[in-house]
Design an enzyme around this catalytic site. Structure first.
Site, PDB file in Angstrom:
ATOM      1  CG  ASN A  11      56.909  20.175  50.406  1.00  0.00           C
ATOM      2  OD1 ASN A  11      56.571  19.723  49.322  1.00  0.00           O
ATOM      3  ND2 ASN A  11      56.908  19.885  51.737  1.00  0.00           N
ATOM      4  CB  SER A 211      48.927  21.473  61.697  1.00  0.00           C
ATOM      5  OG  SER A 211      49.364  20.254  61.684  1.00  0.00           O
TER       6      SER A 211
HETATM    7  C1  PEP Z   1      55.389  20.721  55.416  1.00  0.00           C
HETATM    8  O1  PEP Z   1      55.363  19.318  55.284  1.00  0.00           O
HETATM    9  O2  PEP Z   1      56.564  21.295  54.668  1.00  0.00           O
HETATM   10  C2  PEP Z   1      54.199  20.758  56.056  1.00  0.00           C
HETATM   11  C3  PEP Z   1      54.213  21.684  56.796  1.00  0.00           C
HETATM   12  O3  PEP Z   1      53.210  20.007  56.060  1.00  0.00           O
HETATM   13  P1  PEP Z   1      51.760  19.855  56.375  1.00  0.00           P
HETATM   14  O4  PEP Z   1      51.200  21.755  55.703  1.00  0.00           O
HETATM   15  O5  PEP Z   1      50.471  19.147  56.267  1.00  0.00           O
HETATM   16  O6  PEP Z   1      52.052  19.958  57.928  1.00  0.00           O
END
Ligand code: PEP
Length: 252
Positions: A11, A211
């Protein structure tokens, strides 16, 4: 029931420019050898979806979008993009109900349900996001909140969906639930899906998001019931995203 093929979805949120699209081909050179075993998906901002599709030609990287209108029919909705338009240009998936949409655009489960239904009607696979806030976790309400979101956000009558369990507090930070905690919520999501779809729910992929990066991906993929990941920051650079994909046991 055939085994669920892992899906690792990137994403890009509201990041990147046209030049970022070169990451797609770069990604393919790194993950082509494992593409029979793991699906790789990139969801760029909607303005770049068409270009991303051109950039992905000749590769197995699948392109999706980050959101769609809840309106199923062409209608006067200034600024919105319909699921049918996304399908028309060649997108295959659309993320709906991401916690940033729920928070910044006040999207309710009812709106998410309509978006997912519009996606299904257009032939797209919705990736329906659910997950608890930190306050809800602290209050011991994870099961109650997540199962209610699944019941209210997932449309009836069509199990061609993906569900992403994304604890809101884990997104964009550095902490994740423990592996047993992730496995527990994934089992809960599947049980909730079974209430609706019976054994068909065994075919639904349930992703973990929040994360995920090259360092923790392999451990998270080892959690029972995790069928892949929804990745934000670490999907922007081909090298990082490829390291996550190559960390999946199915890629070994
Ligand atoms: C997300 O936005 O769906 C997401 C999981 O972000 P991150 O991996 O940066 O925590």
């Amino acid at each position: 029931m055939a085994a669920r093929k892992p899906l690792i979805a990137g994403n890009w949120k509201m990041f990147g420019r046209q030049e970022s699209l070169s990451e797609i081909k770069a990604l393919w050179t790194l993950v082509e050898s494992v593409s029979a075993n793991v699906d790789a998906l990139i969801c760029p901002p909607s303005v770049y979806v068409s270009q991303a599709l051109w950039g992905a030609r000749g590769t197995g990287v699948v392109i999706g979008a980050q959101d769609c209108s809840a309106a199923a029919e062409d209608s006067a909705r200034t600024g919105e993009v319909s699921a049918a338009m996304l399908a028309d240009v060649g997108a295959k998936y659309v993320i709906v109900g991401h916690s940033e949409r729920r928070a910044f655009h006040a999207e309710t489960d009812e709106v998410v349900h309509r978006k997912a239904a519009a996606a299904l009607a257009a032939g797209l696979t919705p990736i329906i996001c659910v997950g608890e806030t930190q306050a809800e976790r602290t209050a011991g309400r994870v099961a109650e909140v997540v199962s209610a979101q699944v019941r209210a956000s997932v449309p009836e009558g069509n199990s061609a969906v993906v569900v992403a369990y994304e604890p809101v507090w884990a997104i964009g930070g550095n902490s994740t639930p423990t592996i047993p905690e992730i496995a527990e919520v994934h089992a809960l999501v599947r049980d909730t899906l079974k209430e609706r779809f019976g054994d068909e729910a065994n075919g639904i992929r349930i992703l973990y998001g929040g994360s995920v990066g090259p360092k923790n991906a392999a451990e998270i993929f080892g959690a029972e019931g995790v069928d892949g990941a929804l990745v934000g920051r670490a999907s922007l650079k081909a090298a990082d995203f490829a390291a996550i994909i190559l960390g999946h046991p199915a890629a070994k």
